[in-house]
Design an enzyme around this catalytic site. Sequence first.
Site, PDB file in Angstrom:
ATOM      1  N   THR A  43      -4.666  -4.239  -5.439  1.00 31.09           N
ATOM      2  CA  THR A  43      -3.539  -4.533  -4.788  1.00 31.09           C
ATOM      3  C   THR A  43      -3.980  -4.883  -3.221  1.00 31.09           C
ATOM      4  O   THR A  43      -3.129  -5.313  -2.500  1.00 31.09           O
ATOM      5  CB  THR A  43      -2.209  -3.703  -4.546  1.00 31.09           C
ATOM      6  OG1 THR A  43      -2.671  -2.642  -3.913  1.00 31.09           O
ATOM      7  CG2 THR A  43      -1.483  -3.668  -5.784  1.00 31.09           C
ATOM      8  N   LYS A  44      -5.084  -4.992  -2.865  1.00 34.12           N
ATOM      9  CA  LYS A  44      -5.646  -5.134  -1.599  1.00 34.12           C
ATOM     10  C   LYS A  44      -5.884  -6.740  -1.255  1.00 34.12           C
ATOM     11  O   LYS A  44      -5.751  -7.431  -2.230  1.00 34.12           O
ATOM     12  CB  LYS A  44      -6.974  -4.391  -1.241  1.00 34.12           C
ATOM     13  CG  LYS A  44      -6.577  -2.999  -1.224  1.00 34.12           C
ATOM     14  CD  LYS A  44      -5.578  -2.354  -0.365  1.00 34.12           C
ATOM     15  CE  LYS A  44      -5.571  -0.939  -0.095  1.00 34.12           C
ATOM     16  NZ  LYS A  44      -5.291   0.099  -1.097  1.00 34.12           N
ATOM     17  N   ASN A  45      -5.960  -7.310  -0.125  1.00 40.26           N
ATOM     18  CA  ASN A  45      -6.088  -8.558   0.253  1.00 40.26           C
ATOM     19  C   ASN A  45      -7.352  -9.333  -0.549  1.00 40.26           C
ATOM     20  O   ASN A  45      -7.115 -10.589  -0.783  1.00 40.26           O
ATOM     21  CB  ASN A  45      -6.312  -8.761   1.642  1.00 40.26           C
ATOM     22  CG  ASN A  45      -5.269  -8.460   2.554  1.00 40.26           C
ATOM     23  OD1 ASN A  45      -4.186  -8.088   1.859  1.00 40.26           O
ATOM     24  ND2 ASN A  45      -5.025  -8.449   3.851  1.00 40.26           N
TER      25      ASN A  45
END
Length: 374
Positions: free
Chosen positions: A180-182
Site C-alpha cells: 500500500t505504499k507510494n
Amino acid sequence: MKIEFFRHNIGQDDIDRVNEVLRSIFLTTGQVVGEFEEGFAEYLGARHAIGVTSCTAALHLSLIALNIGPGDEVITTPMSFCATANAVLHAGARPVFVDVEEETGNLNADLIEAAITDRTKAILPVHLYGQMCDMKKIRALADRYRLKIIEDAAHSIESSRDGVKVGELADAACFSFYATKNITSGEGGAISTNSEPVAETLRMLRQHGINKGAADRYTKRYEHWDMPLLGWKYNMDNIQAALLIGQLRRIEDLMQQRDQNWSCYEDALQGIADVRLLKTLPGVRHARHLLTALVPPEKRDALLWGMQNRQVGVAVNYRPIHLLKYYRETYGYCEGAYPVAEDIGLRTISLPFYPSLDEATIRNVSQIFKEELH
Ligand SMILES: *Cc1c(COP(=O)(O)O)cnc(C)c1O
C-alpha cells in the site's frame, strides 16, 4: 461498487519488465536490483541505496550497521506502525517514546532532549503520512549529544522540508515498498545513506554477512567467499526491482495526481463540524501518502463500521504503539503516557487515497463520510 482503500499503480510496462526477469536465468539480487538502487539513490540525492525485503528489515539492518544493540536506547514516536519500534527491539535495543505534535502527528522535536539519557544512541523519527519532521532541529540535537539518526521514511520518498530532502541529514533512511505504499513491489524496502562504510556493511548484512553477492558468484568465476559478520537474509531480488523501476520513473507524476486528490479531499471535507485535518507546515513538500481526518473519539469507531457497511475502504493509522498488548504487557505502558499520540489514535480515520481516484469518487466518499459521522 466498492471503493477500495488502496489501488496500486502497476501497469503493462511493469509487468513486461517482470516478465523479462522471469524469462532470464537470474532471479535474485543482481543487475536489475543494481539498476533500481542507482535510480533510487539518484532520485533521493543520496550516495548509496541498498535494496532489501522490507522497511522493517531496512530499519533493523540500519540499527545494526550503526552499532546499536543491547543496553542502548533509541528515541522514537508512538504514532507509527509497530514496525518502527519492533525493529529497535529486533536489534536488542529499547525504544523510548516521545510524544507528537498536535498539528502534524510528527515526533515533537522540542520534547526529545528531555528523553535523552546516557544510554541514548539514536533518534528514529517517522515522517508521518508523508510530512517530514523538523530534521534540521533533530540533526542539531543529535550532533550535540553525538547520536545517530535513522529516518523511517516509509511514507515519504518524495518529501523535503526547508530545502532538506528526506534522508539528507540522517545516517540512514529507510523506505518501504509494501503493497500500500507510494511505489510498491508487494513486499520490499531500501536504505539510503551517504556513508560508504555504512553502505558496505549494509550490503553484507542483507546477505548473511557474506562479502560477495550472489551476482558476483554467478557472473564471475566461483571464488571462495567469507562471512566477516553475522547478517540476515534480507536482500531484494531482481523480480521486486523490476516492478519498481518503472514506478520510480513515474514517481513525480503519481505524486502530482495524489497532490490533486489531496486538494480535492481538503475542499470536500472542509467546514464539516467536528472534523479536523492535520496541517501541512510551511516549507514542507508533503509526499501525500495517507489522507487522514480527525473526528470526535466517541464517533470514530461507528464511522469506521458505517463507512465499511457502505462499501468504502477505511483504516486507522495508527493506534499508538505503546498501547498495543505486547508493549503494555512487556513494558508496563498505560493510557496517559503520550496524550497527544493517544488523542490522534482515538480520532483518526484514513480514507481511500491513491493516484487513480477521480474527483467524483472523492466527493462521494466525502458525502458518505459526512452522513455516517452525523
Ligand atoms: C509500512 C511501514 C513500515 C514497515 O514497512 P514494511 O516494508 O512493511 O516492513 C514501517 N514504518 C512505517 C511508518 C510504515 O508505514
